[in-house]
Design an enzyme around this catalytic site. Structure first.
Site, PDB file in Angstrom:
ATOM      1  CG  ASN A  42     -84.868  10.924 -13.078  1.00  0.00           C
ATOM      2  OD1 ASN A  42     -84.867  11.085 -14.210  1.00  0.00           O
ATOM      3  ND2 ASN A  42     -85.611  10.923 -11.730  1.00  0.00           N
ATOM      4  CD  GLU A  55     -88.668   3.891 -14.568  1.00  0.00           C
ATOM      5  OE1 GLU A  55     -88.276   4.472 -14.500  1.00  0.00           O
ATOM      6  OE2 GLU A  55     -87.823   2.425 -13.616  1.00  0.00           O
ATOM      7  CB  CYS A  94     -92.023   3.676  -9.493  1.00  0.00           C
ATOM      8  SG  CYS A  94     -92.639   3.780 -11.210  1.00  0.00           S
ATOM      9  CB  CYS A  97     -92.320   2.231 -14.364  1.00  0.00           C
ATOM     10  SG  CYS A  97     -91.804   3.879 -14.676  1.00  0.00           S
TER      11      CYS A  97
HETATM   12  N1  THU Z   1     -87.939   7.422 -10.607  1.00  0.00           N
HETATM   13  C1  THU Z   1     -87.816   7.086 -11.630  1.00  0.00           C
HETATM   14  O1  THU Z   1     -87.989   7.517 -12.751  1.00  0.00           O
HETATM   15  N2  THU Z   1     -88.136   5.827 -12.074  1.00  0.00           N
HETATM   16  C2  THU Z   1     -88.562   4.799 -11.660  1.00  0.00           C
HETATM   17  O2  THU Z   1     -88.884   3.480 -11.204  1.00  0.00           O
HETATM   18  C3  THU Z   1     -88.055   5.330 -10.154  1.00  0.00           C
HETATM   19  C4  THU Z   1     -88.406   6.392  -9.387  1.00  0.00           C
HETATM   20  C5  THU Z   1     -87.454   8.857 -10.370  1.00  0.00           C
HETATM   21  C6  THU Z   1     -89.037   9.963 -10.416  1.00  0.00           C
HETATM   22  C7  THU Z   1     -88.379  10.512  -8.836  1.00  0.00           C
HETATM   23  O3  THU Z   1     -88.057  11.779 -10.553  1.00  0.00           O
HETATM   24  C8  THU Z   1     -87.431   9.801  -8.450  1.00  0.00           C
HETATM   25  O4  THU Z   1     -87.014   9.033  -9.794  1.00  0.00           O
HETATM   26  C9  THU Z   1     -87.373  10.145  -7.402  1.00  0.00           C
HETATM   27  O5  THU Z   1     -88.361   9.030  -7.108  1.00  0.00           O
END
Ligand code: THU
Length: 146
Positions: A42, A55, A94, A97
């Protein structure tokens, strides 16, 4: 690469996250049908809503390395970095994604397995994208358009 190695790659990728706002580091590793692996993490932004999930970061790398239609298996892991990646709760993708992974699945013409790991790597849930986003809307729905 086996599942343990794919999860280890996702955990290692999480250490490269740029997550100064949430402090929640997520890593993703994608295995292609031909055995290639790409990773992503992320990447947050001071304008919070512009942050990119691990993702989506890894899917972009997959697009360039071997094509979205070759995505076969995905591992995700997330948590807080305290020396190493920690956290006991498996991270599932999420909603946004899931939609992006569905695009790859429909392009490839089959389901995609998703290994959802806790930050410490001890808890792993295996799901598939068709189970995580049932009745999804994807490229197949647009097949008859235009
Ligand atoms: N996040 C992801 O990278 N993938 C997910 O499927 C869930 C959330 C990240 C987004 C944000 O930078 C941090 O996790 C907190 O939500």
């Amino acid at each position: 690469m086996n599942d343990d190695e794919l999860i280890a790659s996702a955990r290692a990728a999480a250490l490269k996250a740029y997550a100064p706002y949430s402090r929640f580091h997520v890593g993703c590793a994608i295995l292609s049908a031909d055995g290639e692996v790409v990773t992503g993490a992320n990447m947050e932004n001071a304008c919070y809503r512009l942050g990119i999930c691990a993702e989506q970061s890894a899917l972009t790398a997959a697009q360039h390395a071997f094509g979205l239609d070759k995505v076969a298996r995905i591992a995700v892991a997330g948590g807080v970095v305290a020396g190493e990646l920690t956290g006991e709760q498996p991270v599932t993708p999420c909603g946004g994604c899931r939609q992006a992974i569905l695009e790859a699945a429909q392009l490839g013409g089959g389901d995609i397995a998703i290994l959802c790991a806790s930050g410490d790597g001890h808890e792993v849930e295996e799901h598939t994208i068709f189970s995580l986003i049932p009745h999804g809307f994807g490229p197949a729905n647009l097949a008859g358009a235009s």
